[in-house]
Design an enzyme around this catalytic site. Sequence first.
Site, PDB file in Angstrom:
ATOM      1  N   LYS A 183       0.864  -1.189   0.000  1.00  0.00           N
ATOM      2  CA  LYS A 183       0.000   0.000   0.000  1.00  0.00           C
ATOM      3  C   LYS A 183       0.896   1.233   0.000  1.00  0.00           C
ATOM      4  O   LYS A 183       1.479   1.589   1.018  1.00  0.00           O
ATOM      5  CB  LYS A 183      -0.907   0.057   1.233  1.00  0.00           C
ATOM      6  CG  LYS A 183      -1.959   1.170   1.066  1.00  0.00           C
ATOM      7  CD  LYS A 183      -2.531   1.677   2.355  1.00  0.00           C
ATOM      8  CE  LYS A 183      -1.751   2.799   2.965  1.00  0.00           C
ATOM      9  NZ  LYS A 183      -1.618   4.005   2.155  1.00  0.00           N
ATOM     10  N   GLY A 236       7.141   5.205   7.670  1.00  0.00           N
ATOM     11  CA  GLY A 236       6.296   6.393   7.770  1.00  0.00           C
ATOM     12  C   GLY A 236       6.528   7.071   9.099  1.00  0.00           C
ATOM     13  O   GLY A 236       7.589   6.921   9.713  1.00  0.00           O
ATOM     14  N   SER A 237       5.540   7.807   9.564  1.00  0.00           N
ATOM     15  CA  SER A 237       5.707   8.602  10.782  1.00  0.00           C
ATOM     16  C   SER A 237       5.649   7.721  12.027  1.00  0.00           C
ATOM     17  O   SER A 237       5.068   6.633  12.009  1.00  0.00           O
ATOM     18  CB  SER A 237       4.612   9.656  10.844  1.00  0.00           C
ATOM     19  OG  SER A 237       3.353   9.005  10.885  1.00  0.00           O
ATOM     20  N   THR A 238       6.228   8.223  13.095  1.00  0.00           N
ATOM     21  CA  THR A 238       6.198   7.504  14.372  1.00  0.00           C
ATOM     22  C   THR A 238       4.760   7.355  14.857  1.00  0.00           C
ATOM     23  O   THR A 238       4.374   6.320  15.404  1.00  0.00           O
ATOM     24  CB  THR A 238       7.063   8.261  15.397  1.00  0.00           C
ATOM     25  OG1 THR A 238       8.414   8.242  14.911  1.00  0.00           O
ATOM     26  CG2 THR A 238       7.027   7.615  16.765  1.00  0.00           C
ATOM     27  N   GLU A 259      10.109   1.599  10.121  1.00  0.00           N
ATOM     28  CA  GLU A 259      11.085   2.666   9.837  1.00  0.00           C
ATOM     29  C   GLU A 259      10.350   3.984  10.019  1.00  0.00           C
ATOM     30  O   GLU A 259       9.479   4.317   9.212  1.00  0.00           O
ATOM     31  CB  GLU A 259      11.590   2.559   8.391  1.00  0.00           C
ATOM     32  CG  GLU A 259      12.384   1.307   8.091  1.00  0.00           C
ATOM     33  CD  GLU A 259      13.735   1.297   8.768  1.00  0.00           C
ATOM     34  OE1 GLU A 259      14.187   2.358   9.244  1.00  0.00           O
ATOM     35  OE2 GLU A 259      14.329   0.219   8.829  1.00  0.00           O
ATOM     36  N   CYS A 293      13.553  11.295   5.860  1.00  0.00           N
ATOM     37  CA  CYS A 293      13.541  10.848   7.264  1.00  0.00           C
ATOM     38  C   CYS A 293      14.876  11.135   7.934  1.00  0.00           C
ATOM     39  O   CYS A 293      14.925  11.476   9.101  1.00  0.00           O
ATOM     40  CB  CYS A 293      13.216   9.364   7.328  1.00  0.00           C
ATOM     41  SG  CYS A 293      14.299   8.355   6.315  1.00  0.00           S
ATOM     42  N   GLU A 390       9.654  16.817  14.498  1.00  0.00           N
ATOM     43  CA  GLU A 390      10.143  16.481  13.159  1.00  0.00           C
ATOM     44  C   GLU A 390       9.374  17.392  12.197  1.00  0.00           C
ATOM     45  O   GLU A 390       8.161  17.243  12.019  1.00  0.00           O
ATOM     46  CB  GLU A 390       9.875  15.017  12.812  1.00  0.00           C
ATOM     47  CG  GLU A 390      10.415  14.672  11.429  1.00  0.00           C
ATOM     48  CD  GLU A 390      10.054  13.281  10.932  1.00  0.00           C
ATOM     49  OE1 GLU A 390       8.938  12.813  11.201  1.00  0.00           O
ATOM     50  OE2 GLU A 390      10.896  12.673  10.259  1.00  0.00           O
TER      51      GLU A 390
HETATM   52  P1  NAD Z   1       2.564   8.739   7.351  1.00  0.00           P
HETATM   53  O1  NAD Z   1       2.897   7.978   8.582  1.00  0.00           O
HETATM   54  O2  NAD Z   1       1.518   9.755   7.409  1.00  0.00           O
HETATM   55  O3  NAD Z   1       2.117   7.716   6.201  1.00  0.00           O
HETATM   56  C1  NAD Z   1       2.959   6.678   5.771  1.00  0.00           C
HETATM   57  C2  NAD Z   1       2.118   5.567   5.196  1.00  0.00           C
HETATM   58  O4  NAD Z   1       1.362   4.992   6.253  1.00  0.00           O
HETATM   59  C3  NAD Z   1       1.095   6.024   4.165  1.00  0.00           C
HETATM   60  O5  NAD Z   1       0.990   5.021   3.181  1.00  0.00           O
HETATM   61  C4  NAD Z   1      -0.185   6.112   4.976  1.00  0.00           C
HETATM   62  O6  NAD Z   1      -1.345   5.952   4.205  1.00  0.00           O
HETATM   63  C5  NAD Z   1      -0.002   4.968   5.946  1.00  0.00           C
HETATM   64  N1  NAD Z   1      -0.717   5.056   7.211  1.00  0.00           N
HETATM   65  C6  NAD Z   1      -0.996   6.161   7.938  1.00  0.00           C
HETATM   66  N2  NAD Z   1      -1.663   5.824   9.059  1.00  0.00           N
HETATM   67  C7  NAD Z   1      -1.795   4.475   9.041  1.00  0.00           C
HETATM   68  C8  NAD Z   1      -2.392   3.529   9.914  1.00  0.00           C
HETATM   69  N3  NAD Z   1      -2.998   3.901  11.042  1.00  0.00           N
HETATM   70  N4  NAD Z   1      -2.346   2.213   9.595  1.00  0.00           N
HETATM   71  C9  NAD Z   1      -1.732   1.806   8.463  1.00  0.00           C
HETATM   72  N5  NAD Z   1      -1.165   2.667   7.576  1.00  0.00           N
HETATM   73  C10 NAD Z   1      -1.179   3.983   7.871  1.00  0.00           C
HETATM   74  O7  NAD Z   1       3.946   9.311   6.820  1.00  0.00           O
HETATM   75  P2  NAD Z   1       4.212  10.225   5.547  1.00  0.00           P
HETATM   76  O8  NAD Z   1       3.730  11.588   5.864  1.00  0.00           O
HETATM   77  O9  NAD Z   1       3.729   9.548   4.317  1.00  0.00           O
HETATM   78  O10 NAD Z   1       5.808  10.201   5.474  1.00  0.00           O
HETATM   79  C11 NAD Z   1       6.599  10.992   6.269  1.00  0.00           C
HETATM   80  C12 NAD Z   1       7.075  10.234   7.489  1.00  0.00           C
HETATM   81  O11 NAD Z   1       7.746   9.044   7.093  1.00  0.00           O
HETATM   82  C13 NAD Z   1       8.089  11.023   8.281  1.00  0.00           C
HETATM   83  O12 NAD Z   1       7.833  10.889   9.663  1.00  0.00           O
HETATM   84  C14 NAD Z   1       9.420  10.360   7.906  1.00  0.00           C
HETATM   85  O13 NAD Z   1      10.433  10.532   8.862  1.00  0.00           O
HETATM   86  C15 NAD Z   1       9.004   8.946   7.764  1.00  0.00           C
HETATM   87  N6  NAD Z   1       9.979   8.206   6.950  1.00  0.00           N
HETATM   88  C16 NAD Z   1      10.856   7.343   7.572  1.00  0.00           C
HETATM   89  C17 NAD Z   1      11.824   6.663   6.823  1.00  0.00           C
HETATM   90  C18 NAD Z   1      12.809   5.727   7.495  1.00  0.00           C
HETATM   91  O14 NAD Z   1      13.517   4.999   6.791  1.00  0.00           O
HETATM   92  N7  NAD Z   1      12.907   5.700   8.808  1.00  0.00           N
HETATM   93  C19 NAD Z   1      11.889   6.844   5.436  1.00  0.00           C
HETATM   94  C20 NAD Z   1      10.992   7.732   4.835  1.00  0.00           C
HETATM   95  C21 NAD Z   1      10.038   8.397   5.611  1.00  0.00           C
END
Ligand code: NAD
Length: 487
Positions: A183, A236-238, A259, A293, A390
Site C-alpha cells: 500500500k 512512515g511517521s512515528t 522505519e 527521514c 520532526e
Molecule cells: P505517514 O505515517 O503519514 O504515512 C505513511 C504511510 O502509512 C502512508 O501510506 C499512509 O497511508 C499509511 N498510514 C498512515 N496511518 C496508518 C495507519 N494507522 N495504519 C496503516 N497505515 C497507515 O507518513 P508520511 O507523511 O507519508 O511520510 C513521512 C514520514 O515518514 C516522516 O515521519 C518520515 O520521517 C518517515 N519516513 C521514515 C523513513 C525511514 O527509513 N525511517 C523513510 C521515509 C520516511
Amino acid sequence: MSLSFDPDTIPLPVGHLIGGELIPAEGGIGMRRPSDGKSYVACPVAGIDMVDRAVESAKAALKASNWGGVRPRERTKALQAWADLIEAEAATLARIEALSSTRPVGQLVAGDIAITAEQIRFFAEFADKEGGDLAPTDDGSLGMIMSEPYGVVGAITPWNFPISMAGWKLGPALAAGNAVLLKPSEMTSFSAVYMAQLAVRAGLPAGLINVVLGDGPTTGTALTGHPEIAKVSFTGSTCAGSAIMENVARTGVKPMTLELGGKSPQIVFADADLDKAATAIAGSVTFNAGQACVAGTRLIVEKSVAERLTAAILGKMKAVRPGPTWDATTQYSPIISEGQRARIDGIVRAAVEAGGECLTGGHAMDHAGYFYEPTLITGVDQSNPAIVEEIFGPVLTVQTFETEEEALALSSHSTYGLASGLFTSDLSRTIRFARKLEAGTVWVNRYSRSRDHILPTGGYKRSGIGKDLGREAYLANRRTKSVLISL
Ligand code: NAD
C-alpha cells in the site's frame, strides 16, 4: 531526449493492481500536484473486501508459482529481469512519479530509479546465499535450523521517496520467497502500480506483487490487521507506526519492521573541513526540500567556528532555485501538499515565538506550487518546537557547544534516533562519538547514503524497530524453524 514533460499529457495507472490486472475504482481522495497545486486525479481507497481479494490473489500466486520453493536462483534471475525492465522504463516511471510527488524527474532517473534497480539486484543475490544452519548436537541427533519465507508480507510506504521506499520493501521480501501486498501513500500511489505492472511484464508471477491504494485509516488498517498477512513492513511517521502496533496487537500477533521519523543532528568540530561540512549540511536540508527521514536538521557546531560555518551554509541555502518536478533541470523540490507546507510554517512561527531567530527563510516561496524557503533558525534551546518536532521541511536549527560533553548532550533527542553526522579530523574522537551517538546511522565527514546497500538503515528509540537494506532486511523476511532428529 530531454526528460522534461508536459504534466497534462501523462497517463497514470489509476487503480489497484491485483493478479496483474488494473482494477479501476470510482471516487477516492482528490489529489493536487505539488509543483503547481492543480487538481489532477482521485486516489481510490480499497476497503476490507479489496484487501481480502488482494491477499487471496497473492496466496494463489504463491501456490501456483511455488515462488518460495523454486530453486532460489530462479528467483534471482526473475528479480534481475525486473530490475532491468525498471531501468529500461525509467523515463516513463519517472514521469508518473514526478507528476504527483516532490521528486524532480532528472533526479529520479539518475538517482532514485537507478539505485532502486541496483538494490533489487542486490537483494536478488541473497536468494541462493542465505539459508538455514546446522546446529551443533551430539552424535545421536541432527539439529537443523531451517529458514523459510513468511508467505504474504504487507508493506506500507510514505510519499517522500515513493519508488525507493517500494524497492526497499519489495526487493528483500520477494527475494526471500514471499508475495507482497503493497500500500503506497495515498499522495503518491501510481509509481508503485507501474512498478508492479513492470514486474508482471518482466515475468514475475502475476499476483506476487499486489498493490492496493488508499489511506491509512481504511486501507492501511485493513492490511495490517489482516489475519493472512504474516508480517508487516512499514515506513512512515512515528505516530502511524504506533497506530499500526496497536492494530496488530488488537487483531493478532505478527512481526513488524518499522522505519519511522527522525530529527537527526550534525555535529561539527573546529578541526573539520568546514567547506565540505557546509556543502553536506546545506545539501541534507535542501535535498527533496528536507522531506527525508534522515534529514540532518539540527546543526550542533563548535562555538569558535559557528559564525563562519553558518555563513557558508546560509549562502548555499539561499542559492536554491525552485522548479516544477517535470523540468529535468529542477534541483529544489516543492512541499508535498498545502497542508504540509502550513504545518512547516506553523512550527517555524512557534519556534520564533519561543525565542528563535530566522537568519533566512521562514516563509512560503512566492512561486507557483507548494514551495517553502530554506530556513535557518538560531537561538533555540532543547525545548524549542524547531528542536522537538520532526518538521519534514527545509528547516535547519543551529546550536553551539564548547566541549565534547556538551555536543553529545545536545545531539541526543528525547524521541528520535534515526541518523547522525559528525565532522572532525580527529580519529579518536570519531570512535568515541560513533560509540556514544544514539542513532542507527553515524555518517562521518559526509551526510548521505552511499551505494553500499549492505549497510542497514533504521532507527533507535522511537525512530523504529528493525532495519531496511543490508543482510538484516533480507533475513527479516525469513523465519526459522528448529528441526531435531533422533538418529
Ligand atoms: P505517514 O505515517 O503519514 O504515512 C505513511 C504511510 O502509512 C502512508 O501510506 C499512509 O497511508 C499509511 N498510514 C498512515 N496511518 C496508518 C495507519 N494507522 N495504519 C496503516 N497505515 C497507515 O507518513 P508520511 O507523511 O507519508 O511520510 C513521512 C514520514 O515518514 C516522516 O515521519 C518520515 O520521517 C518517515 N519516513 C521514515 C523513513 C525511514 O527509513 N525511517 C523513510 C521515509 C520516511
